[in-house]
Scaffold this active site. Sequence first.
Site, short mmCIF file in Angstrom:
data_model
loop_
_atom_site.label_atom_id
_atom_site.label_comp_id
_atom_site.label_asym_id
_atom_site.label_seq_id
_atom_site.Cartn_x
_atom_site.Cartn_y
_atom_site.Cartn_z
N GLY A 42 -13.70 -3.77 -14.98
CA GLY A 42 -12.59 -2.83 -15.07
C GLY A 42 -11.94 -2.94 -16.45
CD1 TRP A 111 -11.14 -6.81 -15.65
CD2 TRP A 111 -10.59 -7.18 -17.78
NE1 TRP A 111 -9.85 -7.31 -15.66
CE2 TRP A 111 -9.49 -7.54 -16.96
CE3 TRP A 111 -10.49 -7.33 -19.16
CZ2 TRP A 111 -8.30 -8.03 -17.49
CZ3 TRP A 111 -9.30 -7.82 -19.69
CH2 TRP A 111 -8.23 -8.16 -18.85
CG ASP A 268 -23.21 -3.45 -23.25
OD1 ASP A 268 -22.50 -2.43 -23.26
OD2 ASP A 268 -22.94 -4.45 -22.55
#
Length: 321
Positions: A42, A111, A268
């Site tokens: 998140g 996160w 990524d």
Amino acid sequence: MSGYEHSDPFDEGRLPVGSIHRLHYEQYGKPDGKPVVYLHGGPGGHTQKSNTSYFNPSIYRVILLDQRGTGKSQPAPEIRENTTPDLVADIEALRVHLKIPKWHLVYGGSWGSTLALLYAQAYPDVVGSLVIWGIFTTSKAEIDWFRGPIGATTIFPEAFEAFVNHLPPEERGDLTGNYYKRLTCDDHATRVAAAREWNRWDLSIGSLTTDETTFKQLDDEEWSVPHAVLEAHYSVNDFWLEDGQIMKEGNLAKMRHIPVTIIQGRYDMVCPPQKAWELHKALPKSKLIWIPDAGHTPKEPGTRIKLLEACDDLAIQDFGA
């Protein structure tokens, strides 16, 4: 490797923290097994039973935790009393509440990797090992890569243009701040529309490839709104961390004795791989596994296989209690 199947949780509850929050947690696997805490992404994500699939239920005691303001934690979505130091303290409060002397494994991605690193630096004596993927340390360079003029936005220009164009021209000088205003306003339709576009950008760059199923989550308001609200809330407040705080020598020194497995998709676009490399070089007991055909999401086959292998490797080790 498809992962492990778990029975329903053998325990679940809500832990009061602060003055308004009650954290939802669930326990799976072996009640007297090696304890692992799963830290979701998140900010604004949540856990689900499928998160247990990385952990052998005959060995691990798996604890899933919904962070403040998300998932089944109450109230949600909620930005009051919701900061990074709060979340780190909550992990420790849960350990104490569950009477766990020491985590065998702290697991987190994106996160969740941020929280895992911060927790290991704050409470190094109760962390046996770390498995972290999609490394995010909240530095300005990482944020600039994610939403700045040079980085992912240059690789996905059409997706970023759609993200920008949701705002009127006069609000585009501060994308995060003005999205946040919309996400926290009183008008429900405005909040939902802003959440869809905020999350669309995230999903557009989250995996090596996308298809029509990638964006189905946008139709789930119970996921979309909390995810966007909390992510924007943390972003506009610089995550309540100094720039480069996690990578400071003094903080890294606190956790150099902890075995760390770092798994990073080579492509990524959310969390640039440079940070995984820097972290690996700074931690002598770390192992870095590059996934050559993956982006950010752990659902990509190469990443998933290595995460399963890492958790299996650690399952047979002993880090003391």
